[in-house]
Write an enzyme that holds these catalytic residues in place. Structure first.
Site, PDB file in Angstrom:
ATOM      1  N   ARG A  64       1.624  11.391  18.731  1.00  5.14           N
ATOM      2  CA  ARG A  64       0.737  11.111  19.964  1.00  5.14           C
ATOM      3  C   ARG A  64       1.094   9.729  20.352  1.00  5.14           C
ATOM      4  O   ARG A  64       2.173   9.359  21.628  1.00  5.14           O
ATOM      5  CB  ARG A  64       0.032  11.191  20.453  1.00  5.14           C
ATOM      6  CG  ARG A  64      -0.527  10.508  21.416  1.00  5.14           C
ATOM      7  CD  ARG A  64      -1.999  10.911  21.773  1.00  5.14           C
ATOM      8  NE  ARG A  64      -2.217  12.370  22.664  1.00  5.14           N
ATOM      9  CZ  ARG A  64      -3.635  12.726  21.503  1.00  5.14           C
ATOM     10  NH1 ARG A  64      -4.592  11.948  21.190  1.00  5.14           N
ATOM     11  NH2 ARG A  64      -3.527  14.699  22.027  1.00  5.14           N
ATOM     12  N   ASP A 110     -12.156  22.424  22.211  1.00  2.00           N
ATOM     13  CA  ASP A 110     -11.869  20.912  21.874  1.00  2.00           C
ATOM     14  C   ASP A 110     -13.116  19.981  21.655  1.00  2.00           C
ATOM     15  O   ASP A 110     -14.352  20.148  21.940  1.00  2.00           O
ATOM     16  CB  ASP A 110     -11.207  20.463  22.802  1.00  2.00           C
ATOM     17  CG  ASP A 110      -9.694  19.346  22.501  1.00  2.00           C
ATOM     18  OD1 ASP A 110     -10.138  19.178  20.840  1.00  2.00           O
ATOM     19  OD2 ASP A 110      -9.498  19.021  23.036  1.00  2.00           O
ATOM     20  N   THR A 137     -12.801  16.123  15.143  1.00  2.00           N
ATOM     21  CA  THR A 137     -11.831  14.346  15.107  1.00  2.00           C
ATOM     22  C   THR A 137     -12.887  14.345  13.920  1.00  2.00           C
ATOM     23  O   THR A 137     -12.368  13.171  12.178  1.00  2.00           O
ATOM     24  CB  THR A 137     -12.109  13.386  15.827  1.00  2.00           C
ATOM     25  OG1 THR A 137     -13.130  13.274  16.868  1.00  2.00           O
ATOM     26  CG2 THR A 137     -11.064  13.549  16.627  1.00  2.00           C
ATOM     27  N   LYS A 182      -3.476  18.824  17.053  1.00  2.00           N
ATOM     28  CA  LYS A 182      -4.648  20.567  16.825  1.00  2.00           C
ATOM     29  C   LYS A 182      -4.215  20.725  18.555  1.00  2.00           C
ATOM     30  O   LYS A 182      -4.552  22.552  17.990  1.00  2.00           O
ATOM     31  CB  LYS A 182      -5.971  19.889  17.133  1.00  2.00           C
ATOM     32  CG  LYS A 182      -6.119  18.670  15.390  1.00  2.00           C
ATOM     33  CD  LYS A 182      -7.590  18.329  15.542  1.00  2.00           C
ATOM     34  CE  LYS A 182      -7.989  17.197  16.173  1.00  2.00           C
ATOM     35  NZ  LYS A 182      -7.122  15.565  16.089  1.00  2.00           N
ATOM     36  N   THR A 183      -4.234  20.440  19.133  1.00  2.64           N
ATOM     37  CA  THR A 183      -4.345  21.220  20.768  1.00  2.64           C
ATOM     38  C   THR A 183      -3.058  21.622  20.332  1.00  2.64           C
ATOM     39  O   THR A 183      -2.763  23.056  21.415  1.00  2.64           O
ATOM     40  CB  THR A 183      -4.413  20.495  21.695  1.00  2.64           C
ATOM     41  OG1 THR A 183      -5.728  19.471  22.100  1.00  2.64           O
ATOM     42  CG2 THR A 183      -4.203  20.731  22.913  1.00  2.64           C
TER      43      THR A 183
HETATM   44  N1  ATP Z   1       3.785  18.340  14.704  1.00  3.05           N
HETATM   45  C1  ATP Z   1       3.929  17.789  15.340  1.00  3.05           C
HETATM   46  N2  ATP Z   1       5.480  18.117  15.846  1.00  3.05           N
HETATM   47  C2  ATP Z   1       5.710  17.493  16.919  1.00  3.05           C
HETATM   48  N3  ATP Z   1       5.436  16.999  17.716  1.00  3.05           N
HETATM   49  C3  ATP Z   1       4.135  16.607  18.220  1.00  3.05           C
HETATM   50  C4  ATP Z   1       3.102  17.480  16.480  1.00  3.05           C
HETATM   51  N4  ATP Z   1       1.892  17.036  17.124  1.00  3.05           N
HETATM   52  C5  ATP Z   1       1.520  16.383  17.463  1.00  3.05           C
HETATM   53  N5  ATP Z   1       2.713  16.229  18.738  1.00  3.05           N
HETATM   54  C6  ATP Z   1       2.709  15.508  19.597  1.00  3.05           C
HETATM   55  O1  ATP Z   1       1.902  15.006  19.878  1.00  3.05           O
HETATM   56  C7  ATP Z   1       1.619  15.142  21.037  1.00  3.05           C
HETATM   57  C8  ATP Z   1      -0.346  14.962  21.101  1.00  3.05           C
HETATM   58  O2  ATP Z   1      -0.833  15.905  19.998  1.00  3.05           O
HETATM   59  P1  ATP Z   1      -2.329  17.089  20.772  1.00  3.05           P
HETATM   60  O3  ATP Z   1      -2.403  17.121  21.488  1.00  3.05           O
HETATM   61  O4  ATP Z   1      -1.888  18.449  20.034  1.00  3.05           O
HETATM   62  O5  ATP Z   1      -2.717  16.264  19.396  1.00  3.05           O
HETATM   63  P2  ATP Z   1      -4.960  16.791  18.575  1.00  3.05           P
HETATM   64  O6  ATP Z   1      -4.893  16.936  17.766  1.00  3.05           O
HETATM   65  O7  ATP Z   1      -4.853  17.743  19.692  1.00  3.05           O
HETATM   66  O8  ATP Z   1      -5.398  15.459  20.035  1.00  3.05           O
HETATM   67  P3  ATP Z   1      -6.978  14.759  20.250  1.00  3.05           P
HETATM   68  O9  ATP Z   1      -8.017  15.097  18.713  1.00  3.05           O
HETATM   69  O10 ATP Z   1      -6.653  13.004  20.416  1.00  3.05           O
HETATM   70  O11 ATP Z   1      -6.783  16.392  21.029  1.00  3.05           O
HETATM   71  C9  ATP Z   1       2.049  16.676  21.325  1.00  3.05           C
HETATM   72  O12 ATP Z   1       1.921  15.961  22.917  1.00  3.05           O
HETATM   73  C10 ATP Z   1       2.831  16.859  20.622  1.00  3.05           C
HETATM   74  O13 ATP Z   1       4.067  16.544  21.768  1.00  3.05           O
HETATM   75 MG    MG Z   2      -6.071  17.833  21.820  1.00  3.05          MG
END
Ligand code: ATP
Ligand code: MG
Length: 337
Positions: free
Chosen positions: A225, A117, A166, A72-73
């Site tokens: 992740r 977030d 989430t 998401k981030t």
């Molecule tokens: N679609 C994708 N393709 C490649 N790498 C990804 C992808 N999605 C996530 N990642 C990898 O996973 C890591 C975690 O993703 P991210 O921080 O965007 O998750 P999030 O959904 O924001 O999690 P949270 O809910 O804990 O904040 C990123 O640093 C990235 O390296």
């Molecule tokens: Mg995030």
């Protein structure tokens, strides 16, 4: 039976809470080509970004939901990049006063992206400020109290709000309704994780054999992740052993050290299954009782662990509480817990 309650939730926590945060930045996708999977989400975003750029107006507000670590981030960063806009990041629960959010909002430039977030954990009084900001790009601020109270209106530059959560179910209706697009992230398939691992092995400058990549993808809980975290640990392991190329034997040893089993479950996952089996006769058990026995916060169980256990059919949710499936019982036998 004695149960060891120590958790290993570090594997899943949001980046800010994790010591791997800096490494995570390095492995974030730099462009949409590197952002693997989530086709429905990306197709929607692609149209919205292009339309916003053609209109030269702010993109519509988007709500991104899904379990931790699914991107998401990362996607919010790519969106801001593609809009050629500045990204402002705030965490919902960290904004304590209306004035804090008002200050953020009034500092935005036209077409900037505000990323909130954990938006479901924002205080309701703070959240109310967002309603008119999202709809009319205006803040309604009440000054004073009682009969002498007045409402003041402040203009806000047309901006895009990207909310990440989430738990989209916990969002209030007025807030949810103000997002023009609701996009949900699903767990990734093993092939997609394999691709992410492949790309990131190049960034980390390690050589991976095919069987090693597949093994890692299979045990990553459908979560990039976690795939990245396993990749770094396997890289460390091979480096210390003086191996230039990584095979599945290194992966198996690293997963063992990380306490991750053949289905990608970690200690806490197995503990949840074991507690339901041994303490509650395989269920059903209410979520409150389960969390009390695990000495774990309800939101951690519901947001972080349960989605994958449900998706893989290890845990079943019934009107009377959580049960474990035959698949879970067989798994526990196979790993001899
Ligand atoms: N679609 C994708 N393709 C490649 N790498 C990804 C992808 N999605 C996530 N990642 C990898 O996973 C890591 C975690 O993703 P991210 O921080 O965007 O998750 P999030 O959904 O924001 O999690 P949270 O809910 O804990 O904040 C990123 O640093 C990235 O390296
Ligand atoms: Mg995030």
């Amino acid at each position: 039976m004695e149960i060891d309650i120590e958790t290993s939730s570090d594997r899943f926590l949001s980046p800010e809470g994790s010591r791997d945060y800096k490494h995570e930045e390095r492995l974030r996708p730099n462009n949409f080509d590197e952002f693997i999977g989530q086709k429905r989400v990306i197709d929607n975003i692609d149209v919205m970004v292009k339309s916003s750029n053609m209109r030269e107006q702010a993109m519509d507000h988007v709500l991104l939901s899904g379990p931790p670590g699914l991107g998401k981030t990362s996607l919010a960063m790519l969106i801001a990049n593609s809009l050629n806009s500045e990204l402002h990041v705030v965490s919902g629960p960290a904004i304590e006063k209306k004035g804090d959010l008002a200050a953020v909002l009034t500092n935005l430039q036209p077409r900037d992206v505000l990323f909130i977030d954990e938006i479901h954990r924002m205080h309701i009084s703070v959240e109310e400020i967002l309603y008119s900001a999202m709809e009319d790009f205006r803040l309604d601020i009440v000054i004073g109290q009682g009969p002498s109270a007045r409402t003041m209106q402040i203009e806000v530059a047309p901006f895009t709000l990207i909310g990440a959560t989430t738990r989209s179910g916990l969002l209030s209706n007025p807030l949810r309704d103000r997002f023009m697009a609701h996009l949900h992230f699903d767990f990734y398939h093993a092939e997609e994780l394999g691709k992410i691992i492949q790309n990131n092995s190049k960034k980390l400058d390690v050589e991976l054999k095919d069987d090693a990549r597949l093994e890692m993808a299979k045990c990553s809980r459908g979560t990039p992740r976690i795939a990245n975290r396993i990749l770094r640990r396997v890289r460390d392991f091979a480096l210390v052993e003086g191996k230039s190329s990584i095979g599945s034997e290194h992966v198996k040893k690293s997963l063992d050290l990380m306490d991750i089993d053949s289905s990608g479950l970690d200690r806490m996952d197995r503990k949840i299954l074991t507690v339901i089996k041994d303490y509650y006769n395989c269920g059903p058990v209410g979520i409150e009782a389960l969390c009390a026995t695990l000495a774990e916060d309800r939101s951690t169980i519901e947001d972080v662990y349960e989605p994958f256990l449900l998706k893989e059919g290890f845990v079943l949710r019934t009107p009377r509480g959580r049960e474990i499936s035959q698949k879970a019982k067989d798994h526990l036998v196979s790993i001899e817990i």
